[in-house]
Every structure is written in structure tokens, then in C-alpha cells.
Design a protein around this motif. Structure first.
Motif, PDB file in Angstrom:
ATOM      1  N   ILE A 454       0.833  -1.206   0.000  1.00  0.00           N
ATOM      2  CA  ILE A 454       0.000   0.000   0.000  1.00  0.00           C
ATOM      3  C   ILE A 454       0.866   1.254   0.000  1.00  0.00           C
ATOM      4  O   ILE A 454       0.664   2.167  -0.804  1.00  0.00           O
ATOM      5  CB  ILE A 454      -0.948   0.034   1.221  1.00  0.00           C
ATOM      6  CG1 ILE A 454      -1.766  -1.250   1.330  1.00  0.00           C
ATOM      7  CG2 ILE A 454      -1.871   1.253   1.141  1.00  0.00           C
ATOM      8  CD1 ILE A 454      -2.612  -1.320   2.593  1.00  0.00           C
ATOM      9  N   PHE A 455       1.841   1.296   0.907  1.00  0.00           N
ATOM     10  CA  PHE A 455       2.613   2.516   1.136  1.00  0.00           C
ATOM     11  C   PHE A 455       4.072   2.350   0.707  1.00  0.00           C
ATOM     12  O   PHE A 455       4.714   1.356   1.072  1.00  0.00           O
ATOM     13  CB  PHE A 455       2.573   2.893   2.626  1.00  0.00           C
ATOM     14  CG  PHE A 455       1.194   3.168   3.154  1.00  0.00           C
ATOM     15  CD1 PHE A 455       0.588   4.395   2.936  1.00  0.00           C
ATOM     16  CD2 PHE A 455       0.499   2.196   3.868  1.00  0.00           C
ATOM     17  CE1 PHE A 455      -0.687   4.649   3.421  1.00  0.00           C
ATOM     18  CE2 PHE A 455      -0.771   2.443   4.358  1.00  0.00           C
ATOM     19  CZ  PHE A 455      -1.371   3.677   4.134  1.00  0.00           C
ATOM     20  N   PRO A 456       4.613   3.323  -0.042  1.00  0.00           N
ATOM     21  CA  PRO A 456       6.059   3.295  -0.338  1.00  0.00           C
ATOM     22  C   PRO A 456       6.864   3.312   0.952  1.00  0.00           C
ATOM     23  O   PRO A 456       6.487   3.973   1.927  1.00  0.00           O
ATOM     24  CB  PRO A 456       6.265   4.594  -1.133  1.00  0.00           C
ATOM     25  CG  PRO A 456       4.922   4.955  -1.673  1.00  0.00           C
ATOM     26  CD  PRO A 456       3.931   4.477  -0.656  1.00  0.00           C
ATOM     27  N   ARG A 457       7.959   2.614   0.970  1.00  0.00           N
ATOM     28  CA  ARG A 457       8.738   2.452   2.201  1.00  0.00           C
ATOM     29  C   ARG A 457       9.264   3.778   2.743  1.00  0.00           C
ATOM     30  O   ARG A 457       9.431   3.939   3.950  1.00  0.00           O
ATOM     31  CB  ARG A 457       9.895   1.487   1.952  1.00  0.00           C
ATOM     32  CG  ARG A 457       9.437   0.055   1.664  1.00  0.00           C
ATOM     33  CD  ARG A 457      10.602  -0.913   1.644  1.00  0.00           C
ATOM     34  NE  ARG A 457      10.166  -2.263   1.316  1.00  0.00           N
ATOM     35  CZ  ARG A 457       9.625  -3.116   2.176  1.00  0.00           C
ATOM     36  NH1 ARG A 457       9.436  -2.742   3.431  1.00  0.00           N
ATOM     37  NH2 ARG A 457       9.272  -4.333   1.792  1.00  0.00           N
ATOM     38  N   GLU A 458       9.511   4.737   1.849  1.00  0.00           N
ATOM     39  CA  GLU A 458      10.084   5.997   2.315  1.00  0.00           C
ATOM     40  C   GLU A 458       9.123   6.790   3.208  1.00  0.00           C
ATOM     41  O   GLU A 458       9.552   7.649   3.980  1.00  0.00           O
ATOM     42  CB  GLU A 458      10.522   6.866   1.131  1.00  0.00           C
ATOM     43  CG  GLU A 458       9.428   7.228   0.150  1.00  0.00           C
ATOM     44  CD  GLU A 458       9.366   6.265  -1.027  1.00  0.00           C
ATOM     45  OE1 GLU A 458       8.872   6.686  -2.090  1.00  0.00           O
ATOM     46  OE2 GLU A 458       9.807   5.101  -0.873  1.00  0.00           O
ATOM     47  N   LEU A 459       7.818   6.501   3.125  1.00  0.00           N
ATOM     48  CA  LEU A 459       6.858   7.225   3.963  1.00  0.00           C
ATOM     49  C   LEU A 459       7.105   6.937   5.441  1.00  0.00           C
ATOM     50  O   LEU A 459       6.991   7.823   6.286  1.00  0.00           O
ATOM     51  CB  LEU A 459       5.426   6.861   3.575  1.00  0.00           C
ATOM     52  CG  LEU A 459       4.946   7.340   2.198  1.00  0.00           C
ATOM     53  CD1 LEU A 459       3.490   6.951   1.984  1.00  0.00           C
ATOM     54  CD2 LEU A 459       5.109   8.841   2.053  1.00  0.00           C
ATOM     55  N   LEU A 460       7.405   5.698   5.749  1.00  0.00           N
ATOM     56  CA  LEU A 460       7.634   5.320   7.140  1.00  0.00           C
ATOM     57  C   LEU A 460       8.901   5.980   7.695  1.00  0.00           C
ATOM     58  O   LEU A 460       9.029   6.156   8.908  1.00  0.00           O
ATOM     59  CB  LEU A 460       7.719   3.795   7.261  1.00  0.00           C
ATOM     60  CG  LEU A 460       7.607   3.184   8.655  1.00  0.00           C
ATOM     61  CD1 LEU A 460       6.316   3.616   9.352  1.00  0.00           C
ATOM     62  CD2 LEU A 460       7.671   1.660   8.573  1.00  0.00           C
ATOM     63  N   ARG A 461       9.804   6.360   6.802  1.00  0.00           N
ATOM     64  CA  ARG A 461      11.041   7.004   7.242  1.00  0.00           C
ATOM     65  C   ARG A 461      10.919   8.529   7.343  1.00  0.00           C
ATOM     66  O   ARG A 461      11.841   9.190   7.799  1.00  0.00           O
ATOM     67  CB  ARG A 461      12.173   6.636   6.271  1.00  0.00           C
ATOM     68  CG  ARG A 461      12.495   5.148   6.238  1.00  0.00           C
ATOM     69  CD  ARG A 461      13.800   4.895   5.509  1.00  0.00           C
ATOM     70  NE  ARG A 461      13.684   5.169   4.084  1.00  0.00           N
ATOM     71  CZ  ARG A 461      13.404   4.242   3.173  1.00  0.00           C
ATOM     72  NH1 ARG A 461      13.200   2.988   3.549  1.00  0.00           N
ATOM     73  NH2 ARG A 461      13.344   4.549   1.897  1.00  0.00           N
TER      74      ARG A 461
END
Length: 490
Positions: A454-461
Motif C-alpha cells: 500500500i505505502f512506499p517504504r520511504e513514507l515510514l522514514r
């Protein structure tokens, strides 16, 4: 004989277009005889047939469910009605572009494959929902772990999935030296033609590399952009249709008057002149597709999650709340429109106001729950892609943040009154597991953001983004959806 649309005198103001149905051939096989197809492609084909002498008939196939619908359609000579419900008046139309129907549960798989393999079939079109393509939308690859795909790879000559049926039908055409058909997706999926091509070619190559190459060389997969609000059919809908039509029609649907169909002009075996009935053929669908996905569908999802949580059953109900209307317009103009690259002459402000009027149409009871379905697949093209543009440009995106937070709150499966929500989503088990571990607490935000499909990994960072999203989620927990929407004006 029971009364039905084919053998009963209908109300005087029902529109019936005259053309010779006996001249129609099953040149289009359509997979997915759902409400949207009935109110869009089949209707536009019908109106095209009334404009010119043509033999482009549609043959309907449901692969999963809908046996009763197919049986009812047959009982009324493959005719059905569409009620176009405006804010102040309704136009009822009888649609006669369908020449036949099949269902593997009623007629067997071989009957379906034989029909798709017939030489006159020039187009196989699809409305099978995102799930029907058996593709991981995050990576845009065929999901080889999908149960249907795994089964079809073992028994490719007796498939179950739409992808399996298409590949087997094309294999048979190749063997018999019959010209290939065009595969045309009409689902509300970003770059739907490209996605269909990935699914079909990947599946075919797993079976036979030569078959895969033949399909790549001979089959086209045009992208399309489809737009018409067609709510799920209810008993109330059918009762209203019966009153307007003059007879009960179990296949009837209701929809808004507006419709749009943008089609990439890429067909290997001919095509109908759908432009005679309002469709537009273009070289590149993507700009129109992104405009619709972000402005219309993104706003629809925004209203679906915040509307449902706010206690609104229908989109038009939520739009009676002035704060919801203002927030939706602001989302479209301030946060979605700036992310688009549309052709010259496209007026995004006018489009936004047109969408507001469509959402407010009191004649359409489009359920927030229906639009909220399958959010894990809908969020990326509708909201997350826009969000990433804003994060890169460091521009405002608070409505998008609230919309995504509302989805996170919705998939907790319990509303603001502690009543269960019947969440429909392929990742439901994942959501249930997260909430079971964390409870209804803001700590779920990071766990949900970690779902890479769902979410690109960079969002969590991105700590600032995670903080903003967590605050929006907490606001929904403490103040509720209505207050959260109202706060967007501040």
C-alpha cells in the motif's frame, strides 16, 4: 408467461431505440456483467448501434457469482433497463445491445472457452474489479501465489480466473490460426490496459514462452478511463425502476446522467465507433485517468471513510454537511489538481465543481460502505501518489493526510459508536492482526504504514509525515470524523 421487459408494454416515456438486433453478432465478449458495465459500456454500445448500421453485439459472461442475474437476463431476451437519475428528473432507457450470455456454473467452462475462441470475437472486455486481475498492485506483477492463478497453472485448459480464460482462448485461436482479439479493461484501475497486459503475458509465459510471444506480437491492451456513478443495486432501487419502467426488471440499474469514456485507440481486430455515442478515442489515456482517479475517486474515498465514520450512509448525505462539501472541494482544487499534468483546455476548476454537483445528487444513494471497499488497492492511485508529490514539493496536503487516517480508522472494523464495520478488503486479516495487537490506539499508524503493498517504504522514514498522520488519526479517535473534517477549515 410472466411479464418482463421483453413482452410487456412499457411506460410511455421509456426510451427505446430502434435497430435490427437480428443483425448483431457476438463480436464483443464481456467478462463481468455487473452494474457498472450495464450502465456504461453496454449502454454506450446500444446508443452507438442506434446511430449507425453495425453488427457489434455484446456477449455477456459472468465467471463468479451472478448466476441468477444471467438467468433473469435470458428470461427477458437479454434486454434490461437503465434509469438515469438526475437531481430533478429521471430518464429510463431499455438496452438491447446484448446478444447472449454464459456462466460456467450454468453452462460449463468449455462453453465459455468455445465462445471466446470464435472467429468473429474481436474484443474481450473486462469489468472484473481490481482483484480479478490477480496482480500485486504494489509491484505491478502477476501474483503467482494467488489461489486462482496457482490452480489455473496446473489446469490451464480448464481455468477459473479471467486471466486464465483469456490466455486459454488465445492459445486456441493461435492453434487454429484465428486472428487474436483485443483485450480491453474497463475497470477503474490505473493504466488498466498495461496492468492487464502484464497479467496476461506473465501467465502465458509461465505456461509456454512461445504462446507468450505470440500474444505480445498479436494482442493489444488499450487503456481506458471510465466514469459514471453507478450505485450498488438494492431492492429500493428495483422498486423505483419498476415504477418508472412499468414492469419489474431484476437486471435494471440506476445511475447518474453523467458519463465519460476515454479510450486509447489501439485495437488489433477492429472496433465499434463508440465516439458516436460520446466516447473519446485518444493516443494517451493516462492524463485523463489520473485526473479522474485523484479528483473524483480520491474525493469519493475521502467522503466514504470520513462519511461512514461520521454516520452518513450515502455520499449525498455527507454532502449535506457544509464542512464535508468545503473539505472535498478544497481537496480537489488545492491538493489533487496541483499534482496533475492535463492536456491544454482541460479546466480542472470546472471539473471539480461538476464533481461536487454529482456527489450532491439526491437521487443517487451511493453507499459510503460500498465505496470504502478494497481500500488497500484503491488508496495508492487515489491518494498516496498525490501525497508523495506534495511531500517531495513540500506543499500542503492536510486533507489527504486526514483521508488516509480515516481509512486507517475505518479498517479497525469498529465505528465511532463501537458498532462493527463489515470491512471488505483482501488485506483484512492483516488489519485485524494489527488491531488485535495494538488495540484502537495511534500506535497502529506505523504498523499500517509498514504494509509495503500500500505505502512506499520511504513514507515510514519521513518522521514529519508519520507525526502528522498520527495526529490526524488521534484526532479521529478523540473528536470524531465530523469534527476532524470541520477542523480542515482552520
Amino acid at each position: 408467461m410472466s411479464k418482463n421487459i421483453a413482452n410487456t408494454a412499457l411506460n410511455q416515456d421509456v426510451q427505446q431505440l430502434g435497430y435490427d438486433r437480428s443483425q448483431l453478432k457476438s463480436k464483443i465478449v464481456h467478462l463481468g456483467f455487473g452494474a457498472f458495465h450495464r450502465g456504461h459500456q453496454a449502454l454506450i454500445t446500444h446508443e452507438m448501434l442506434a446511430q449507425e448500421k453495425s453488427d457489434w453485439g455484446i456477449f455477456e459472461i459472468n465467471l463468479f457469482g451472478g448466476e441468477a442475474l444471467i438467468t433473469s437476463l435470458r428470461a427477458q431476451d437479454h434486454q434490461y433497463s437503465v434509469s438515469e437519475m438526475g437531481a430533478s428528473n429521471t430518464q429510463v432507457k431499455v438496452i438491447t445491445s446484448i446478444v447472449g450470455s454464459l456462466h460456467p456454473e450454468l453452462d460449463g467452462k468449455e462453453a465459455v472457452l468455445s465462445k471466446m475462441s470464435e472467429a468473429q470475437v474481436a474484443i474481450v472486455s473486462l469489468t472484473i474489479t481490481e482483484k480479478g486481475y490477480c496482480v500485486d498492485l504494489g509491484s505491478s506483477t502477476l501474483d503467482v501465489e494467488n489461489a486462482l492463478i496457482k490452480a489455473d497453472l496446473k489446469t490451464p485448459h480448464a481455468p477459473s480466473s479471467a486471466i486464465g480464460y483469456i490466455v486459454e482462448a488465445l492459445r486456441r485461436r493461435k492453434e487454429k490460426n484465428i486472428k487474436a482479439f483485443t483485450v480491453m479493461s474497463c475497470d477503474n484501475v490505473q493504466e488498466n490496459g498495461a496492468l492487464t497486459k502484464i497479467a496476461v503475458l506473465s501467465f502465458a509465459r509461465l505456461l509456454d514462452k512461445n504462446l507468450g510471444q505470440w500474444i505480445e506480437d498479436n494482442v493489444s491492451f488499450p487503456c481506458t478511463m471510465v466514469d459514471r456513478i453507478v450505485p450498488a443495486v438494492t431492492e429500493q432501487t428495483l422498486t423505483q425502476i419498476e415504477s418508472d419502467l412499468g414492469v419489474y426488471d431484476p437486471c435494471g440499474i440506476a445511475c447518474e446522467p453523467f458519463r465519460q469514456w476515454i479510450i486509447e485507440d489501439n485495437f488489433v481486430n477492429g472496433r465499434p465507433n463508440w465516439n458516436l455515442a460520446g466516447a473519446t478515442f485518444v493516443e494517451n489515456v493516462i492524463p485523463f485517468e489520473e485526473m479522474k482517479l485523484r479528483m473524483l475517486n480520491g474525493s469519493h474515498s475521502f467522503l466514504a471513510y470520513l462519511g461512514y465514520l461520521g454516520g452518513y450512509k450515502h455520499i449525498c448525505d455527507a454532502m449535506q454537511n457544509e464542512a464535508y462539501e468545503k473539505a472535498t472541494l478544497a481537496l480537489m482544487l488545492n491538493e489533487q489538481a496541483p499534482t496533475l499534468n492535463v492536456p491544454d483546455g482541460v479546466d480542472l476548476e470546472a471539473y471539480a465543481h461538476l464533481l461536487i454537483a454529482r456527489f450532491k445528487n439526491p437521487s443517487l444513494k451511493h453507499q459510503t460502505w460500498q465505496i470504502a471497499m478494497d481500500g488497500s488497492q484503491k488508496l495508492p492511485p487515489r491518494m498516496i501518489h498525490s501525497l508523495c508529490v506534495h511531500l517531495k514539493n513540500k506543499s500542503a496536503h492536510k486533507a489527504l493526510i486526514l483521508g488516509i487516517a480515516a481509512w486507517m480508522r475505518y479498517v479497525s472494523c469498529v465505528d465511532e459508536n463501537k458498532i462493527s464495520i463489515d470491512v471488505k478488503d483482501p488485506l483484512l486479516e492483516t488489519f485485524v492482526g494489527i488491531y488485535k495487537e495494538r488495540g484502537l490506539d495511534k500506535s497502529v499508524v506505523k504498523d499500517l504504514l509498514a504494509i509495503s503493498s500500500i505505502f512506499p517504504r520511504e513514507l515510514l522514514r519521513d518522521e514529519a509525515f508519520v507525526n502528522d498522520l498520527t495526529n490526524a488519526f488521534q484526532l479521529l479517535l478523540t473528536e470524531g470524523a465530523k469534527s476532524a473534517v470541520a477542523s480542515l477549515e482552520g
